[in-house]
Write a protein that holds these residues in place. Structure first.
Motif, PDB file in Angstrom:
ATOM      1  N   GLU A 133       0.895  -1.163   0.000  1.00 10.88           N
ATOM      2  CA  GLU A 133       0.000   0.000   0.000  1.00 10.88           C
ATOM      3  C   GLU A 133       0.922   1.199   0.000  1.00 10.88           C
ATOM      4  OE1 GLU A 133      -2.318   3.355   1.151  1.00 10.88           O
ATOM      5  OE2 GLU A 133      -0.735   2.540   2.399  1.00 10.88           O
TER       6      GLU A 133
ATOM      7  N   THR B 273      -1.890  -1.604  12.869  1.00  7.67           N
ATOM      8  CA  THR B 273      -1.670  -1.842  14.294  1.00  7.67           C
ATOM      9  C   THR B 273      -1.902  -0.572  15.102  1.00  7.67           C
ATOM     10  OG1 THR B 273       0.641  -1.516  13.758  1.00  7.67           O
ATOM     11  CG2 THR B 273      -0.037  -3.754  14.204  1.00  7.67           C
TER      12      THR B 273
ATOM     13  N   ALA C 198       3.469  -5.120  10.617  1.00 11.38           N
ATOM     14  CA  ALA C 198       3.893  -5.738  11.871  1.00 11.38           C
ATOM     15  C   ALA C 198       3.352  -7.163  11.962  1.00 11.38           C
ATOM     16  CB  ALA C 198       3.371  -4.909  13.037  1.00 11.38           C
TER      17      ALA C 198
END
Ligand code: ARG
Length: 296
Positions: free
Chosen positions: A63, A177, A127
């Motif tokens: 992205e 996250t 992550a």
């Protein structure tokens, strides 16, 4: 920032794993009877690896509104996706002897695309959280950052380092996250999920939200690119137990692809390529790129 000690630890672990894998491989060779039908090399390959080898290309999902890791830049008059993750992805392709194809999509659709086989791996500053590990596998960690609140020049003082952000409207990228970090560490704030980073910036500028939580280098770059926005003093490390940095995601069905990716990551960390690629990514962050961030 790249968390040197963490990477050293990761390196040790990977070296151990490699040694164990090699020993296991030797043991397997001595006991196995050769297959007569298919090339034994191909036979044990995952379907993903077979597809990569056959088509001569590997597809990375990302992205690309996340400088310096992935972003659009006009190069020789052409819109190009570039950045550190892309350079790493090119090394991965090179080690496999294939071409790299890049697919840019929304961040919260990346893992579904991986599971569906529309991309072969994901490199998006992602992550390796426990939740994501339920559906995909992750490489060793290759990048680490602090978390920083981006605000406006006119309200930046409302975000001192020890703020609990009570009542503040904080924008985060949907599916990131940062959303979990907000609810876990700043339960008194209100989190607003927004799909595109460019829209987070617009909402911050127009006062719809008070701040945005971003990985630190991204917050710093958006502050440079957008006069009127500031990276605040509220910058922190994720809680250690959740402090997962960035890893590359691969399908659970393709352990051989993961193994190859881990080897590439280890190689570039060991031979100095890693630092060169990081510098190269930073050097791409010029005025052009900044324009694109502003009016995307
Ligand atoms: N590090 C965060 C996460 O893993 C955000 C990553 C966003 N990356 C991107 N290419 N937009 O969720």
């Amino acid at each position: 920032m790249k968390g040197n000690s963490i990477m050293k630890k990761a390196k040790k672990i990977v070296t151990m794993i490699l040694v164990i894998t090699m020993l296991a491989g030797l043991a397997a060779c001595s006991s196995k009877t050769e297959s007569k039908t298919e090339n034994p090399e191909t036979e044990k390959m995952s379907d993903t690896m077979k597809k990569i080898k056959k088509s001569g290309k590997i597809v990375v999902g990302t992205e690309a509104s996340f400088p310096p890791l992935e972003f659009h830049k006009e190069i020789d008059g052409k819109d190009t996706i570039t950045g550190f993750d892309i350079f790493v992805a090119e090394e991965i392709a090179k080690d496999l002897g294939v071409e790299l194809e890049i697919k840019d999509m929304s961040f919260d659709g990346l893992l579904a695309a991986l599971v569906a086989g529309n991309v072969d791996f994901v490199a998006a500053g992602m992550a390796a959280t426990e939740e994501r590990r339920q559906s995909v596998d992750f490489s060793i960690r290759y990048y680490d950052t602090l978390q920083t609140i981006l605000a406006r020049d006119d309200n930046k003082d409302e975000f001192p380092a020890d703020s609990d952000m009570k009542g503040k409207l904080i924008g985060v990228q949907k599916g990131s996250t940062q959303s979990e970090i907000m609810s876990r560490m700043y339960p008194k704030a209100k989190t607003v999920e927004i799909a595109k980073n460019a829209d987070i910036i617009l909402q911050l500028q127009s006062g719809k939200i008070d701040g945005a939580l971003l990985d630190d280098p991204i917050a710093q770059l958006y502050a440079i690119a957008n006069p009127g926005l500031t990276a605040t003093e509220l910058t922190f490390k994720n809680d250690p137990e959740y402090d997962v940095g960035s890893s590359i995601a691969v399908s659970k069905e393709a352990p051989d692809v993961l193994e190859s990716i881990d080897k590439t990551l280890q190689r570039i960390m060991d031979d100095g390529t890693y630092d060169k690629l990081l510098e190269k990514a930073d050097s791409m962050l010029d005025a052009d790129m900044i324009d694109m961030l502003v009016d995307e």
